[in-house]
Design a protein around this motif. Structure first.
Motif, PDB file in Angstrom:
ATOM      1  N   LEU A  86       0.837  -1.202   0.000  1.00  0.00           N
ATOM      2  CA  LEU A  86       0.000   0.000   0.000  1.00  0.00           C
ATOM      3  C   LEU A  86       0.876   1.258   0.000  1.00  0.00           C
ATOM      4  CD1 LEU A  86      -2.828  -0.987   2.500  1.00  0.00           C
ATOM      5  CD2 LEU A  86      -3.093  -0.559   0.050  1.00  0.00           C
ATOM      6  N   ASP A  87       0.561   2.164  -0.914  1.00  0.00           N
ATOM      7  CA  ASP A  87       1.304   3.425  -1.019  1.00  0.00           C
ATOM      8  C   ASP A  87       0.575   4.593  -0.374  1.00  0.00           C
ATOM      9  OD1 ASP A  87       3.402   2.323  -2.726  1.00  0.00           O
ATOM     10  OD2 ASP A  87       1.835   2.187  -4.250  1.00  0.00           O
ATOM     11  N   LEU A  88      -0.737   4.445  -0.147  1.00  0.00           N
ATOM     12  CA  LEU A  88      -1.543   5.565   0.360  1.00  0.00           C
ATOM     13  C   LEU A  88      -2.767   5.031   1.074  1.00  0.00           C
ATOM     14  CD1 LEU A  88      -2.311   8.633   0.431  1.00  0.00           C
ATOM     15  CD2 LEU A  88      -3.398   8.280  -1.809  1.00  0.00           C
ATOM     16  N   LEU A  89      -3.143   5.694   2.174  1.00  0.00           N
ATOM     17  CA  LEU A  89      -4.404   5.416   2.867  1.00  0.00           C
ATOM     18  C   LEU A  89      -5.117   6.744   3.118  1.00  0.00           C
ATOM     19  CD1 LEU A  89      -5.317   2.951   5.636  1.00  0.00           C
ATOM     20  CD2 LEU A  89      -5.777   5.369   6.040  1.00  0.00           C
ATOM     21  N   ILE A  90      -6.406   6.786   2.793  1.00  0.00           N
ATOM     22  CA  ILE A  90      -7.205   7.993   3.011  1.00  0.00           C
ATOM     23  C   ILE A  90      -8.357   7.678   3.956  1.00  0.00           C
ATOM     24  CG2 ILE A  90      -8.667   9.754   1.945  1.00  0.00           C
ATOM     25  CD1 ILE A  90      -7.029   9.566  -0.555  1.00  0.00           C
ATOM     26  N   TYR A  91      -8.581   8.579   4.902  1.00  0.00           N
ATOM     27  CA  TYR A  91      -9.709   8.506   5.840  1.00  0.00           C
ATOM     28  C   TYR A  91     -10.653   9.663   5.488  1.00  0.00           C
ATOM     29  CZ  TYR A  91     -12.129   8.203  10.395  1.00  0.00           C
ATOM     30  OH  TYR A  91     -13.059   8.051  11.389  1.00  0.00           O
ATOM     31  N   PRO A  92     -11.826   9.383   4.851  1.00  0.00           N
ATOM     32  CA  PRO A  92     -12.659  10.458   4.315  1.00  0.00           C
ATOM     33  C   PRO A  92     -14.006  10.647   5.022  1.00  0.00           C
ATOM     34  CG  PRO A  92     -13.042   8.487   3.051  1.00  0.00           C
ATOM     35  CD  PRO A  92     -12.215   8.089   4.250  1.00  0.00           C
ATOM     36  N   ASN A  93     -14.034  10.445   6.329  1.00  0.00           N
ATOM     37  CA  ASN A  93     -15.314  10.327   7.022  1.00  0.00           C
ATOM     38  C   ASN A  93     -15.808  11.613   7.663  1.00  0.00           C
ATOM     39  OD1 ASN A  93     -15.476   7.250   6.823  1.00  0.00           O
ATOM     40  ND2 ASN A  93     -13.451   7.608   7.691  1.00  0.00           N
ATOM     41  N   VAL A  94     -17.119  11.626   7.928  1.00  0.00           N
ATOM     42  CA  VAL A  94     -17.707  12.710   8.703  1.00  0.00           C
ATOM     43  C   VAL A  94     -17.357  12.532  10.175  1.00  0.00           C
ATOM     44  CG1 VAL A  94     -19.869  13.748   9.496  1.00  0.00           C
ATOM     45  CG2 VAL A  94     -19.583  13.160   7.081  1.00  0.00           C
ATOM     46  N   THR A  95     -17.552  11.333  10.710  1.00  0.00           N
ATOM     47  CA  THR A  95     -17.252  11.101  12.125  1.00  0.00           C
ATOM     48  C   THR A  95     -15.771  10.817  12.288  1.00  0.00           C
ATOM     49  OG1 THR A  95     -17.870   8.750  11.937  1.00  0.00           O
ATOM     50  CG2 THR A  95     -19.563  10.282  12.640  1.00  0.00           C
ATOM     51  N   ARG A  96     -15.206  11.399  13.316  1.00  0.00           N
ATOM     52  CA  ARG A  96     -13.761  11.297  13.546  1.00  0.00           C
ATOM     53  C   ARG A  96     -13.480  11.630  15.004  1.00  0.00           C
ATOM     54  NH1 ARG A  96     -10.927  13.681   9.874  1.00  0.00           N
ATOM     55  NH2 ARG A  96     -12.583  13.332   8.361  1.00  0.00           N
ATOM     56  N   GLY A  97     -12.320  11.201  15.464  1.00  0.00           N
ATOM     57  CA  GLY A  97     -11.929  11.492  16.836  1.00  0.00           C
ATOM     58  C   GLY A  97     -10.950  12.630  16.946  1.00  0.00           C
ATOM     59  N   PHE A  98     -10.354  13.027  15.799  1.00  0.00           N
ATOM     60  CA  PHE A  98      -9.275  14.005  15.844  1.00  0.00           C
ATOM     61  C   PHE A  98      -9.357  14.997  14.686  1.00  0.00           C
ATOM     62  CE2 PHE A  98      -7.892  10.158  17.902  1.00  0.00           C
ATOM     63  CZ  PHE A  98      -7.315  10.609  19.075  1.00  0.00           C
ATOM     64  N   ILE A  99      -9.033  16.229  14.987  1.00  0.00           N
ATOM     65  CA  ILE A  99      -8.787  17.240  13.965  1.00  0.00           C
ATOM     66  C   ILE A  99      -7.282  17.372  13.755  1.00  0.00           C
ATOM     67  CG2 ILE A  99      -9.000  19.695  13.399  1.00  0.00           C
ATOM     68  CD1 ILE A  99     -11.597  19.710  14.980  1.00  0.00           C
ATOM     69  N   GLU A 100      -6.522  17.202  14.820  1.00  0.00           N
ATOM     70  CA  GLU A 100      -5.049  17.222  14.771  1.00  0.00           C
ATOM     71  C   GLU A 100      -4.534  16.017  15.537  1.00  0.00           C
ATOM     72  OE1 GLU A 100      -1.036  18.441  14.461  1.00  0.00           O
ATOM     73  OE2 GLU A 100      -2.781  19.188  13.400  1.00  0.00           O
ATOM     74  N   PRO A 101      -3.749  15.128  14.977  1.00  0.00           N
ATOM     75  CA  PRO A 101      -3.371  15.070  13.560  1.00  0.00           C
ATOM     76  C   PRO A 101      -4.497  14.456  12.732  1.00  0.00           C
ATOM     77  CG  PRO A 101      -2.472  13.182  14.677  1.00  0.00           C
ATOM     78  CD  PRO A 101      -3.175  13.998  15.740  1.00  0.00           C
ATOM     79  N   ALA A 102      -4.211  14.161  11.491  1.00  0.00           N
ATOM     80  CA  ALA A 102      -5.200  13.470  10.658  1.00  0.00           C
ATOM     81  C   ALA A 102      -5.601  12.160  11.329  1.00  0.00           C
ATOM     82  CB  ALA A 102      -4.612  13.189   9.279  1.00  0.00           C
ATOM     83  N   ASN A 103      -6.898  11.871  11.318  1.00  0.00           N
ATOM     84  CA  ASN A 103      -7.378  10.636  11.930  1.00  0.00           C
ATOM     85  C   ASN A 103      -6.758   9.410  11.265  1.00  0.00           C
ATOM     86  OD1 ASN A 103     -10.407  10.381  13.682  1.00  0.00           O
ATOM     87  ND2 ASN A 103      -9.125   8.624  13.262  1.00  0.00           N
ATOM     88  N   SER A 104      -6.348   9.572  10.003  1.00  0.00           N
ATOM     89  CA  SER A 104      -5.732   8.465   9.266  1.00  0.00           C
ATOM     90  C   SER A 104      -4.472   7.946   9.932  1.00  0.00           C
ATOM     91  CB  SER A 104      -5.400   8.908   7.838  1.00  0.00           C
ATOM     92  OG  SER A 104      -4.445   9.958   7.849  1.00  0.00           O
ATOM     93  N   THR A 105      -3.787   8.804  10.686  1.00  0.00           N
ATOM     94  CA  THR A 105      -2.548   8.365  11.324  1.00  0.00           C
ATOM     95  C   THR A 105      -2.826   7.278  12.360  1.00  0.00           C
ATOM     96  OG1 THR A 105      -2.637  10.118  13.010  1.00  0.00           O
ATOM     97  CG2 THR A 105      -1.455  10.604  10.966  1.00  0.00           C
ATOM     98  N   PHE A 106      -3.942   7.392  13.062  1.00  0.00           N
ATOM     99  CA  PHE A 106      -4.292   6.388  14.059  1.00  0.00           C
ATOM    100  C   PHE A 106      -4.754   5.092  13.399  1.00  0.00           C
ATOM    101  CE2 PHE A 106      -4.626  10.455  16.186  1.00  0.00           C
ATOM    102  CZ  PHE A 106      -3.945  10.217  17.366  1.00  0.00           C
ATOM    103  N   ILE A 107      -5.369   5.216  12.221  1.00  0.00           N
ATOM    104  CA  ILE A 107      -5.758   4.020  11.469  1.00  0.00           C
ATOM    105  C   ILE A 107      -4.505   3.271  11.030  1.00  0.00           C
ATOM    106  CG2 ILE A 107      -7.009   3.168   9.464  1.00  0.00           C
ATOM    107  CD1 ILE A 107      -8.764   4.500  11.639  1.00  0.00           C
ATOM    108  N   CYS A 108      -3.544   4.008  10.469  1.00  0.00           N
ATOM    109  CA  CYS A 108      -2.307   3.365  10.014  1.00  0.00           C
ATOM    110  C   CYS A 108      -1.548   2.728  11.177  1.00  0.00           C
ATOM    111  CB  CYS A 108      -1.414   4.386   9.303  1.00  0.00           C
ATOM    112  SG  CYS A 108      -1.967   4.758   7.622  1.00  0.00           S
ATOM    113  N   LYS A 109      -1.554   3.392  12.308  1.00  0.00           N
ATOM    114  CA  LYS A 109      -0.877   2.833  13.488  1.00  0.00           C
ATOM    115  C   LYS A 109      -1.521   1.517  13.901  1.00  0.00           C
ATOM    116  CE  LYS A 109       0.541   4.059  18.201  1.00  0.00           C
ATOM    117  NZ  LYS A 109       0.520   5.133  19.247  1.00  0.00           N
ATOM    118  N   ALA A 110      -2.859   1.487  13.921  1.00  0.00           N
ATOM    119  CA  ALA A 110      -3.571   0.264  14.309  1.00  0.00           C
ATOM    120  C   ALA A 110      -3.308  -0.874  13.337  1.00  0.00           C
ATOM    121  CB  ALA A 110      -5.072   0.550  14.395  1.00  0.00           C
TER     122      ALA A 110
END
Length: 349
Positions: A86-110
């Motif tokens: 995988l070269d890229l992951l995008i998190y494009p949702n309305v619901t989220r837990g974070f404004i800073e940093p991108a919520n995608s960072t926590f997805i990638c960590k998990a």
């Protein structure tokens, strides 16, 4: 670009329209200043009119991140690639837990990913916009594989809906609180490959003049909008509360939805399936009838409720899982979202 893997999961708690009415009664019995039984009947009729029968919410002990990981593993297995591909992951949702940093960072960590990742914010149109971004990067030769993770989980206490929008003081609040009663929860994971360049085509109509019709505002919202926006936003402004004027959205959106669909100039006879936003199945059915494609619509909203950005990918997943959508057939996606943005995409599965 092609869809290489796609998975969807609905949480286990099934919530009926009667369950919703019971929750409104429970939260409003001490605050409502009018005839509550009459208003509950009105809500029931509006839910029936929408075409939504059930929605899924998190059950006891269920965690969004765990459901996401299960969906990701399934989609990755379908794509027959490794996480390192995988070269890229995008998190494009309305619901989220974070404004800073991108919520995608926590997805990638998990998920144990180290690829480039970022969020896309485009209301209910988020998945379509993420697809468009990935498609452009693939056509430019910048990436091979990418993932979109949709996680719409907004019905837990303290979120943008519950219990605030289930707590009524007067019938007039239904003008902007009713859409909350249609919302469901879901997770989808879409994995894309750079095969078949030119497969996806996108069209949009943007109506920023209607941006005050559907909002979830933050405490300092007044510093970031126009004076004329304040009247509609003020009833829930700054409270991290979902605020959506459904009647106006549908009235203003009907013609734009038709226009954006017709930009693809696809005869109904050429279309295999149309996957739609799940806001109101009956509304989309009506619009589909106006342009003669109602028999092509694949409906999931009656059972999922409004699953926001996960609508189209879950619809595709559902159709493929049931054997109702065939590979290499010409399909379309169709959405309208706050902003307002109207979109259509065409592709071969």
């Amino acid at each position: 670009m092609k869809i290489a893997g796609l998975s969807g999961i609905l949480p286990s708690r099934i919530v009926t329209n009667q369950d919703v009415l019971n929750l409104v009664e429970e939260h409003s019995r001490n605050t409502f200043e009018d005839d509550l039984p009459k208003t509950l009947k009105t809500i029931g009729k509006l839910l029936d009119k929408s075409g939504i029968e059930t929605r899924h919410w998190l059950g006891a002990g269920e965690k969004p991140m765990e459901l996401m990981e299960a969906a990701f593993d399934s989609a990755l297995a379908q794509a027959n690639i490794s996480k390192a591909d995988l070269d890229l992951l995008i998190y494009p949702n309305v619901t989220r837990g974070f404004i800073e940093p991108a919520n995608s960072t926590f997805i990638c960590k998990a998920l144990g990913l180290n690829c480039r990742n970022f969020d896309v914010v485009d209301a209910c149109n988020g998945w379509v916009t993420a697809m468009d971004v990935i498609n452009s990067k693939m056509e430019a030769g910048e990436i091979r594989y990418a993932a979109i993770v949709n996680m719409e989980f907004g019905m837990s206490d303290g979120g943008p809906v519950m219990p605030k929008n289930f707590t009524l003081q007067s019938p007039s609040e239904l003008a902007y609180k009713f859409p909350s009663f249609t919302i469901g929860e879901a997770v989808t994971v879409t994995i894309l490959s750079n095969q078949a360049p030119g497969n996806f085509k996108f069209s949009y109509i943007n109506r920023p003049d209607l941006s005050d019709l559907s909002t979830i505002s933050l405490p300092d919202w007044k510093q970031f909008c126009n004076e004329e926006d304040m009247a509609r936003i003020s009833p829930t402004g700054g409270q991290y509360q979902f605020n959506s004027y459904a009647a106006a959205l549908h009235e203003d959106g009907r013609n734009e939805a038709i226009k954006v669909f017709n930009m693809h100039k696809a005869p109904a006879s050429d279309i295999h399936k149309v996957f739609i936003h799940t806001g109101s199945p009956n509304m989309w059915e009506h619009i589909g009838e106006l342009i003669g494609i109602e028999k092509k619509l694949h409906h999931v909203g009656h059972k999922t409720g409004n699953i926001i950005t996960a609508s189209i990918p879950y619809g595709i997943f559902d159709a493929v899982s049931q054997g109702n959508a065939e590979k290499d057939q010409f399909c379309m996606g169709w959405a309208g979202s706050g902003g307002m943005v109207f979109s259509a995409l065409s592709f071969s599965l």
